[in-house]
Design a protein around this motif. Structure first.
Motif: not given
Length: 290
Positions: A267-285
């Motif tokens: 579950l922690v891995t899933l949460v961190l994975k989601t946060l990383l994807e969100m942060r990466y998307s924000e940086e790309i945008a």
């Protein structure tokens, strides 16, 4: 000949839209599948772990052999993940940034653990380092223990987890190309300066994502470590192996207590994975806006 302009324009339906009934049917089927396959088994683990209350749950985690399994799992992951991090970055950099003979072979070898059963992976080390092999005799002569000891667990874990970092970085670095590195070198930067100040910032999110997946797999690996561990209580049993032993001994509270730790890791891995994807998307945008 005059064209008829009174005809109504043809309504074009988007290729990614469906009727409401079809959409809701697909959503319902997906949610039902996820509930039956993922959510219910996960909930059952926590229910069984706390069936007798929090006291027996905490007592099971304080068992000496269980504590040893937790500590060993952390040691194995703590050694194998950094080594795979180093290998993954080096392999991805070589494949994405350079052209050389054997490049396709190296890429294929990186994917090999994905196509080989973990049990076979562990068996390979037994066949290479077993007591009846040349290497086994040599290791015994110098009193070096690999199999049925911590080094064997680390080797087996490294084998099954080393593609994760490399496979996250290779497509990312290939997409980025070599322009930034060439510019930095042309301005007088050394190889290390180029990597630290140019390459690493460009791949940081993919690198963190690969390390996260690698760590989760390292802590949850069962098949490969089961073959090379020897199941020595308190010495070579990791958390997944301890779950099997406790369950076979009908110690269900202890087995599910350890299983909850592995489930929480997922579950922690899933949460961190989601946060990383969100942060990466924000940086790309943000980079596209500038």
């Amino acid at each position: 000949m005059a064209l008829d302009t009174s005809a109504q324009p043809t309504k074009v339906r988007s290729a990614v839209t469906e009727h409401r009934f079809a959409r809701w049917t697909l959503i319902l089927v997906s949610l039902t599948f996820l509930t039956l396959i993922l959510l219910l088994p996960l909930a059952a683990v926590f229910v069984e772990a706390f069936r007798k209350g929090a006291g027996p749950f905490l007592e099971a985690l304080q068992d000496e052999e269980t504590f040893s399994a937790i500590r060993l799992t952390l040691i194995v992951a703590g050694v194998s993940v950094p080594l795979n991090l180093f290998f993954g970055v080096a392999a991805a950099w070589a494949i994405a940034k350079f052209e050389f003979k054997g490049k396709a072979l190296l890429t294929t070898l990186i994917d090999l653990p994905f196509s080989v059963s973990p049990v076979i992976s562990g068996l390979v080390f037994v066949l290479l380092l077993g007591a009846n092999t040349y290497l086994g005799h040599w290791l015994s002569a110098y009193n070096i223990k690999i199999l049925f000891a911590v080094p064997g667990l680390i080797l087996a874990t490294m084998f099954v987890t080393f593609p994760f970092v490399a496979r996250e970085l290779i497509p990312l670095m290939q997409e980025q190309g070599t322009g930034d590195e060439e510019a930095a070198i042309s301005l007088g930067a050394s190889g290390w300066q180029t990597f630290w100040h140019v390459t690493l910032p460009n791949i940081k999110w993919g690198l963190l994502y690969g390390v996260l997946l690698c760590n989760a797999r390292a802590m949850g690996e069962f098949g490969a470590v089961s073959v090379v561990s020897g199941h020595i209580r308190g010495q070579t049993n990791t958390m997944p192996l301890q779950v099997e032993i406790l369950y076979n001994e009908y110690n269900f509270t202890g087995a599910f207590a350890v299983a909850t730790l592995l489930a929480l890791l997922a579950l922690v891995t899933l949460v961190l994975k989601t946060l990383l994807e969100m942060r990466y998307s924000e940086e790309i945008a943000a980079s596209r806006r500038h």
